[in-house]
Design a protein around this motif. Structure first.
Motif, PDB file in Angstrom:
ATOM      1  N   PRO A   1       3.693 -19.184   7.266  1.00  0.00           N
ATOM      2  CA  PRO A   1       3.361 -19.731   5.941  1.00  0.00           C
ATOM      3  C   PRO A   1       3.624 -21.234   5.912  1.00  0.00           C
ATOM      4  N   GLY A   2       2.736 -21.983   5.322  1.00  0.00           N
ATOM      5  CA  GLY A   2       2.943 -23.418   5.200  1.00  0.00           C
ATOM      6  C   GLY A   2       2.310 -24.232   6.301  1.00  0.00           C
ATOM      7  N   LEU A   3       1.757 -23.591   7.313  1.00  0.00           N
ATOM      8  CA  LEU A   3       1.072 -24.329   8.377  1.00  0.00           C
ATOM      9  C   LEU A   3      -0.173 -24.997   7.796  1.00  0.00           C
ATOM     10  N   SER A   4      -0.328 -26.294   8.050  1.00  0.00           N
ATOM     11  CA  SER A   4      -1.463 -27.022   7.501  1.00  0.00           C
ATOM     12  C   SER A   4      -1.989 -28.011   8.533  1.00  0.00           C
ATOM     13  N   LYS A   5      -3.040 -28.727   8.180  1.00  0.00           N
ATOM     14  CA  LYS A   5      -3.622 -29.714   9.087  1.00  0.00           C
ATOM     15  C   LYS A   5      -2.663 -30.870   9.346  1.00  0.00           C
ATOM     16  N   ALA A   6      -1.683 -31.052   8.432  1.00  0.00           N
ATOM     17  CA  ALA A   6      -0.728 -32.152   8.583  1.00  0.00           C
ATOM     18  C   ALA A   6       0.503 -31.756   9.402  1.00  0.00           C
ATOM     19  N   THR A   7       0.629 -30.474   9.728  1.00  0.00           N
ATOM     20  CA  THR A   7       1.780 -30.008  10.498  1.00  0.00           C
ATOM     21  C   THR A   7       1.850 -30.714  11.854  1.00  0.00           C
ATOM     22  N   SER A   8       3.053 -31.079  12.267  1.00  0.00           N
ATOM     23  CA  SER A   8       3.223 -31.737  13.564  1.00  0.00           C
ATOM     24  C   SER A   8       2.893 -30.759  14.685  1.00  0.00           C
ATOM     25  N   SER A   9       2.178 -31.246  15.699  1.00  0.00           N
ATOM     26  CA  SER A   9       1.813 -30.381  16.822  1.00  0.00           C
ATOM     27  C   SER A   9       3.053 -29.891  17.569  1.00  0.00           C
TER      28      SER A   9
ATOM     29  N   ILE B   1      22.918 -20.879   8.877  1.00  0.00           N
ATOM     30  CA  ILE B   1      21.588 -20.773   8.263  1.00  0.00           C
ATOM     31  C   ILE B   1      21.680 -21.078   6.773  1.00  0.00           C
ATOM     32  N   GLU B   2      22.793 -20.681   6.141  1.00  0.00           N
ATOM     33  CA  GLU B   2      22.970 -20.958   4.711  1.00  0.00           C
ATOM     34  C   GLU B   2      22.991 -22.463   4.444  1.00  0.00           C
ATOM     35  N   GLU B   3      23.699 -23.216   5.295  1.00  0.00           N
ATOM     36  CA  GLU B   3      23.780 -24.661   5.109  1.00  0.00           C
ATOM     37  C   GLU B   3      22.438 -25.308   5.412  1.00  0.00           C
ATOM     38  N   LEU B   4      21.742 -24.808   6.410  1.00  0.00           N
ATOM     39  CA  LEU B   4      20.410 -25.326   6.723  1.00  0.00           C
ATOM     40  C   LEU B   4      19.461 -25.078   5.561  1.00  0.00           C
ATOM     41  N   ARG B   5      19.587 -23.920   4.979  1.00  0.00           N
ATOM     42  CA  ARG B   5      18.739 -23.552   3.845  1.00  0.00           C
ATOM     43  C   ARG B   5      18.957 -24.509   2.669  1.00  0.00           C
ATOM     44  N   ALA B   6      20.213 -24.895   2.464  1.00  0.00           N
ATOM     45  CA  ALA B   6      20.551 -25.792   1.355  1.00  0.00           C
ATOM     46  C   ALA B   6      20.111 -27.222   1.621  1.00  0.00           C
ATOM     47  N   ASN B   7      19.742 -27.530   2.873  1.00  0.00           N
ATOM     48  CA  ASN B   7      19.347 -28.892   3.246  1.00  0.00           C
ATOM     49  C   ASN B   7      17.918 -28.958   3.763  1.00  0.00           C
ATOM     50  N   GLU B   8      17.060 -28.105   3.209  1.00  0.00           N
ATOM     51  CA  GLU B   8      15.635 -28.105   3.546  1.00  0.00           C
ATOM     52  C   GLU B   8      15.398 -27.943   5.036  1.00  0.00           C
ATOM     53  N   TYR B   9      16.303 -27.201   5.695  1.00  0.00           N
ATOM     54  CA  TYR B   9      16.170 -26.867   7.118  1.00  0.00           C
ATOM     55  C   TYR B   9      16.102 -28.122   7.981  1.00  0.00           C
ATOM     56  N   ASN B  10      16.810 -29.155   7.533  1.00  0.00           N
ATOM     57  CA  ASN B  10      16.882 -30.400   8.301  1.00  0.00           C
ATOM     58  C   ASN B  10      17.621 -30.137   9.609  1.00  0.00           C
ATOM     59  N   LEU B  11      17.029 -30.531  10.731  1.00  0.00           N
ATOM     60  CA  LEU B  11      17.621 -30.275  12.045  1.00  0.00           C
ATOM     61  C   LEU B  11      18.183 -31.541  12.684  1.00  0.00           C
ATOM     62  N   SER B  12      18.585 -32.495  11.843  1.00  0.00           N
ATOM     63  CA  SER B  12      19.199 -33.731  12.325  1.00  0.00           C
ATOM     64  C   SER B  12      20.691 -33.693  12.007  1.00  0.00           C
ATOM     65  N   LEU B  13      21.535 -33.865  13.015  1.00  0.00           N
ATOM     66  CA  LEU B  13      22.978 -33.747  12.825  1.00  0.00           C
ATOM     67  C   LEU B  13      23.506 -34.757  11.816  1.00  0.00           C
ATOM     68  N   SER B  14      22.868 -35.919  11.690  1.00  0.00           N
ATOM     69  CA  SER B  14      23.358 -36.939  10.767  1.00  0.00           C
ATOM     70  C   SER B  14      23.432 -36.422   9.341  1.00  0.00           C
TER      71      SER B  14
ATOM     72  N   TYR C   1      10.593 -21.258   8.858  1.00  0.00           N
ATOM     73  CA  TYR C   1      10.190 -20.037   9.570  1.00  0.00           C
ATOM     74  C   TYR C   1      11.040 -19.834  10.821  1.00  0.00           C
ATOM     75  N   PHE C   2      11.198 -20.893  11.611  1.00  0.00           N
ATOM     76  CA  PHE C   2      11.951 -20.796  12.861  1.00  0.00           C
ATOM     77  C   PHE C   2      13.422 -20.480  12.607  1.00  0.00           C
ATOM     78  N   VAL C   3      14.019 -21.169  11.630  1.00  0.00           N
ATOM     79  CA  VAL C   3      15.454 -20.980  11.358  1.00  0.00           C
ATOM     80  C   VAL C   3      15.734 -19.606  10.758  1.00  0.00           C
ATOM     81  N   GLU C   4      14.952 -19.221   9.771  1.00  0.00           N
ATOM     82  CA  GLU C   4      15.191 -17.939   9.089  1.00  0.00           C
ATOM     83  C   GLU C   4      14.983 -16.749  10.026  1.00  0.00           C
ATOM     84  N   ARG C   5      14.148 -16.916  11.044  1.00  0.00           N
ATOM     85  CA  ARG C   5      13.938 -15.840  12.012  1.00  0.00           C
ATOM     86  C   ARG C   5      14.821 -16.015  13.250  1.00  0.00           C
ATOM     87  N   LYS C   6      15.803 -16.889  13.113  1.00  0.00           N
ATOM     88  CA  LYS C   6      16.861 -17.075  14.118  1.00  0.00           C
ATOM     89  C   LYS C   6      16.299 -17.455  15.487  1.00  0.00           C
ATOM     90  N   MET C   7      15.277 -18.309  15.486  1.00  0.00           N
ATOM     91  CA  MET C   7      14.600 -18.687  16.720  1.00  0.00           C
ATOM     92  C   MET C   7      15.177 -19.952  17.358  1.00  0.00           C
TER      93      MET C   7
END
Length: 433
Positions: free
Chosen positions: A91-99, A216-229, A137-143
């Motif tokens: 869900p959410g895949l669009s033409k603007a999604t990063s390859s 995953i809870e903290e990632l969820r609260a931060n829009e699944y941001n994957l940057s440690l900063s 999608y990736f985070v919630e499915r523990k990928m």
């Protein structure tokens, strides 16, 4: 061109190696390298997305992919058919999604149950709003098992900093490692020493100031941001804290003027109209010698500053903060790289807020919402949500007065310095006379 496969085969010669390469010359180089060592290795000339059409789809224990940076989805070739399948699944895949995330999806599809896949992706894909649905999608499915921020200048073809992502199954948290400073810096290119690699490997299992596991809870609260900063800062809550937006009357970017548009408005003579750029803010103060304008295009009138407006730079950490002093009849047009923030003066003193953002705590707050490595920047939505301290107006005014007194002292020192420098430049002429 086979560099990775050959180096891996030299470490583990009993494994079978399969490479997929779309470039004829690169494949030829890989095959020649493979001939030099006695291992089970094959390199198929193909668009890697055709592998997903195999029936059954092959599965691998370990996968490494150094896929193209910034490839447009319309240029994915055989990936177009794969994209159609992904659109139903993600869900959410669009033409603007990063390859990057399309390649990551393929890596995961080719992965055995107990395997690991490693990809090297662009930093923006780990935090931007466009790719948030894919990260979710990736985070919630523990990928996602781990993300490692790499230094810039690690590739001969680009200086940009990148991120190494590790994909596997059943991850209840995501390990984040900031390896941007753990490298041997070169003039043109950086590289990892054995010691650097050992440090990063140790961070995979041990918490440091540059490594941390995020739930995953903290990632969820931060829009699944994957940057440690986003997660590495200390506790930034305040006893009397409020969301910044609670004291904001309005916030906007400055005027989106192009260089040519600005050139048309610039005046060589003194007028009551001036232009404020990022470079005009030094030591927390706006330069009193701003460039003059002959006119201001009516469509840019709304970007003119009001007195006591708070100015905050959008790009470039540490961020610049200033308070505008606008005289009656004067108009100052702000540049698009600046945030124009009008505060509710019944709730917040502009100089108090400036004093906070200029402090170590304020720097930490702004850093916590910073995204981007090549060009650090902050988004308006995140800025409005940050927590700021808000004591009584009496206390705010007391701190603001002390802060303004320090600014006045800097102004006096600058004038004395200018006078001394001017004197320095004329000593020879005066003595010669």
């Amino acid at each position: 061109s086979g560099t990775y496969m050959v180096s891996a085969a030299l470490e583990e010669s009993r494994a079978s190696y399969h490479g997929f390469e779309i470039n004829v010359a690169n494949r030829a180089a890989a095959l020649m390298r493979a001939e030099l060592i006695d291992v089970d290795m094959e390199v198929t000339l193909c668009d890697v997305f055709t592998v997903a059409d195999s029936d059954p789809m092959p599965k691998f224990d370990k996968i490494f992919a150094n896929y193209p940076f910034g490839l447009k989805l319309r240029n994915l070739g055989a990936g177009a058919a794969y994209l159609e399948r992904l659109a139903e699944q993600y869900p959410g895949l669009s033409k603007a999604t990063s390859s990057d995330w399309v390649f990551n999806a393929l890596l995961y599809d080719l992965l055995n149950e107990n395997g690991k896949a490693v990809g090297i992706m662009t930093n923006g894909s780990t935090w931007n709003s466009i790719d948030m649905p894919m990260r979710k999608y990736f985070v919630e499915r523990k990928m996602v098992e781990c993300v490692i921020s790499l230094p810039g200048k690690m590739f001969a073809s680009t200086n940009i900093a990148t991120t190494l992502i590790i994909l596997s199954h059943n991850n209840d948290s995501v390990r984040m490692i900031d390896a941007t400073k753990h490298c041997q810096q070169g003039r043109r290119q950086n590289e990892f020493s054995e010691e650097n690699i050992a440090t990063i490997m140790d961070a995979l299992s041990n918490d440091q100031d540059y490594s941390k596991s995020i739930s995953i809870e903290e990632l969820r609260a931060n829009e699944y941001n994957l940057s440690l900063s986003r997660y590495a800062s200390e506790d930034l809550s305040f006893h009397n804290g409020v969301p910044f937006e609670s004291v904001i009357k309005s916030i906007s970017r400055g005027a989106p003027c192009t260089a040519s548009q600005l050139d048309e408005m610039v005046s060589d003579s003194v007028t009551n109209m001036q232009y404020l750029m990022l470079a005009n803010i030094q030591n927390g103060m706006i330069d009193d010698k701003l460039p003059y304008l002959s006119y201001i295009d009516p469509k840019y009138e709304r970007y003119c500053l009001k007195n006591n407006t708070l100015i905050l730079s959008k790009n470039g950490y540490p961020y610049k903060v200033a308070v505008a002093s606008v005289q009656e009849g004067q108009r100052i047009l702000a540049n698009g790289n600046l945030y124009i923030i009008e505060l509710d003066e019944t709730k917040a003193n502009s100089y108090f807020i400036k004093a906070f953002f200029d402090s170590e705590q304020g720097h930490a707050v702004l850093k916590s919402i910073t995204v981007g490595a090549t060009i650090p920047n902050i988004g308006v939505d995140k800025l409005k949500k940050v927590e700021i301290p808000l004591p009584s107006m009496e206390e705010q005014e007391r701190i603001a007065q002390k802060y303004q007194a320090a600014l006045d002292e800097i102004t006096v020192i600058k004038l004395r310095l200018e006078k001394a420098v001017n004197k320095l430049h004329h000593i020879f002429d005066e003595e010669s006379d």
